[in-house]
Design a protein around this motif. Structure first.
Motif, PDB file in Angstrom:
ATOM      1  N   PHE A  56      26.855 -33.243  -9.143  1.00 16.24           N
ATOM      2  CA  PHE A  56      26.211 -34.363  -9.821  1.00 16.24           C
ATOM      3  C   PHE A  56      25.343 -33.831 -10.966  1.00 16.24           C
ATOM      4  O   PHE A  56      24.684 -32.805 -10.813  1.00 16.24           O
ATOM      5  CB  PHE A  56      25.323 -35.140  -8.851  1.00 16.24           C
ATOM      6  CG  PHE A  56      25.957 -35.404  -7.510  1.00 16.24           C
ATOM      7  CD1 PHE A  56      26.844 -36.460  -7.343  1.00 16.24           C
ATOM      8  CD2 PHE A  56      25.672 -34.599  -6.425  1.00 16.24           C
ATOM      9  CE1 PHE A  56      27.423 -36.699  -6.112  1.00 16.24           C
ATOM     10  CE2 PHE A  56      26.248 -34.835  -5.189  1.00 16.24           C
ATOM     11  CZ  PHE A  56      27.133 -35.887  -5.036  1.00 16.24           C
ATOM     12  N   ARG A  57      25.329 -34.579 -12.052  1.00 12.37           N
ATOM     13  CA  ARG A  57      24.483 -34.163 -13.175  1.00 12.37           C
ATOM     14  C   ARG A  57      23.866 -35.389 -13.830  1.00 12.37           C
ATOM     15  O   ARG A  57      24.538 -36.393 -14.075  1.00 12.37           O
ATOM     16  CB  ARG A  57      25.284 -33.378 -14.201  1.00 12.37           C
ATOM     17  CG  ARG A  57      24.406 -32.872 -15.340  1.00 12.37           C
ATOM     18  CD  ARG A  57      25.011 -31.713 -16.080  1.00 12.37           C
ATOM     19  NE  ARG A  57      24.075 -31.192 -17.074  1.00 12.37           N
ATOM     20  CZ  ARG A  57      24.261 -30.105 -17.774  1.00 12.37           C
ATOM     21  NH1 ARG A  57      25.342 -29.382 -17.605  1.00 12.37           N
ATOM     22  NH2 ARG A  57      23.361 -29.705 -18.660  1.00 12.37           N
ATOM     23  N   THR A  58      22.585 -35.298 -14.095  1.00 16.05           N
ATOM     24  CA  THR A  58      21.888 -36.331 -14.849  1.00 16.05           C
ATOM     25  C   THR A  58      20.852 -35.647 -15.715  1.00 16.05           C
ATOM     26  O   THR A  58      19.949 -34.975 -15.209  1.00 16.05           O
ATOM     27  CB  THR A  58      21.230 -37.382 -13.924  1.00 16.05           C
ATOM     28  OG1 THR A  58      20.483 -38.307 -14.719  1.00 16.05           O
ATOM     29  CG2 THR A  58      20.347 -36.774 -12.869  1.00 16.05           C
ATOM     30  N   GLY A  59      21.011 -35.762 -17.038  1.00 13.81           N
ATOM     31  CA  GLY A  59      20.146 -35.024 -17.944  1.00 13.81           C
ATOM     32  C   GLY A  59      20.314 -33.533 -17.700  1.00 13.81           C
ATOM     33  O   GLY A  59      21.424 -33.013 -17.637  1.00 13.81           O
ATOM     34  N   ARG A  60      19.198 -32.850 -17.518  1.00  7.68           N
ATOM     35  CA  ARG A  60      19.247 -31.415 -17.229  1.00  7.68           C
ATOM     36  C   ARG A  60      19.341 -31.116 -15.742  1.00  7.68           C
ATOM     37  O   ARG A  60      19.505 -29.957 -15.347  1.00  7.68           O
ATOM     38  CB  ARG A  60      18.015 -30.721 -17.823  1.00  7.68           C
ATOM     39  CG  ARG A  60      17.960 -30.764 -19.343  1.00  7.68           C
ATOM     40  CD  ARG A  60      16.783 -29.970 -19.863  1.00  7.68           C
ATOM     41  NE  ARG A  60      16.747 -29.960 -21.320  1.00  7.68           N
ATOM     42  CZ  ARG A  60      15.825 -29.327 -22.032  1.00  7.68           C
ATOM     43  NH1 ARG A  60      14.861 -28.650 -21.416  1.00  7.68           N
ATOM     44  NH2 ARG A  60      15.852 -29.362 -23.352  1.00  7.68           N
ATOM     45  N   GLN A  61      19.216 -32.152 -14.926  1.00  5.29           N
ATOM     46  CA  GLN A  61      19.259 -31.964 -13.486  1.00  5.29           C
ATOM     47  C   GLN A  61      20.697 -31.809 -13.006  1.00  5.29           C
ATOM     48  O   GLN A  61      21.588 -32.563 -13.400  1.00  5.29           O
ATOM     49  CB  GLN A  61      18.609 -33.167 -12.777  1.00  5.29           C
ATOM     50  CG  GLN A  61      17.154 -33.358 -13.080  1.00  5.29           C
ATOM     51  CD  GLN A  61      16.273 -32.404 -12.285  1.00  5.29           C
ATOM     52  OE1 GLN A  61      16.753 -31.501 -11.611  1.00  5.29           O
ATOM     53  NE2 GLN A  61      14.972 -32.625 -12.358  1.00  5.29           N
TER      54      GLN A  61
END
Length: 228
Positions: free
Chosen positions: A177-182
């Protein structure tokens, strides 16, 4: 837009997305779903032509045996039932490219549910065109068209696009999972990703010290695989 890399091959991907869909039923409105699959030679050649690669590597026998037991624990913990499928010369382009076509036709969610039920609940071979055809028709989709998805150059290119995105996202296993830099990898990070999607408290991650980053790979002799 947040994105989720998933695979019909991985039991952890199936369990994680089940958990995610329970928390966010209209998931496809909030994230970009990207299929992740072992490329056949044609797809691998297309990846090389775009200076991309496939980070996932087959895991060791010891890790594979551990996962067989761990999946059973996770299935029970999440209230699911499971029949182990037996993969013999699987062709992963077929179900994943068929899913891409189902998305175009507005029935990606139903087709996804059909494939995961066939594979993980009934132990069927979802790399068999006859099985994909039946799943598609059950979802109200043109069975012959979806069963022939790998023959469509446009869908082939869309599948390559998804794997290039995975390469650029440094995906080495699923679910990822990826959201922004996370970034979050694996079943045990689903709740962190859900918190990001639903406005929960952010997960603060300190930067990796440069000295440690330089040693990555020096102490791990196993493969990058581990979540299917």
């Amino acid at each position: 837009m947040p994105r989720v890399h998933f695979s019909f091959r991985s039991p952890f991907s199936w369990i994680a997305l089940t958990r995610l869909l329970r928390a966010v039923p209209d998931l496809d409105r909030h994230v970009e779903l990207l299929p992740y699959f072992d490329p056949d030679e044609r797809t691998a050649e297309a990846l090389r032509a775009r200076d991309a690669d496939f980070h996932y590597q087959q895991m060791s026998k010891a890790k594979h045996l551990y996962i067989l037991y761990d999946v059973r624990r996770q299935v029970s913990r999440h209230g699911l039932t499971m029949t182990w499928p037996v993969d013999v010369d699987p062709w992963w382009e077929l179900p994943h490219l068929a899913w891409l076509r189902a998305v175009e036709l507005g029935e990606g969610t139903r087709f996804y549910a059909g494939v995961t039920a066939a594979r993980w609940e009934r132990g069927e071979n979802v790399c068999d065109p006859a099985v994909v055809r039946a799943i598609a028709e059950e979802a109200g989709l043109p069975g012959d068209e979806l069963a022939a998805a790998p023959d469509d150059p446009r869908l082939r290119e869309a599948g390559v696009d998804a794997l290039v995105r995975a390469y650029e996202d440094d995906v080495f296993g699923v679910p990822y999972f990826r959201t922004g830099r996370q970034r979050f990898w694996g079943l045990d990070r689903v709740d962190d990703f859900i918190a990001e999607l639903t406005g929960g408290p952010p997960v603060e991650v300190a930067p990796v010290p440069a000295a440690v980053a330089e040693l990555v790979g020096a102490y791990d002799t196993d493969t990058a695989g581990g979540c299917g």
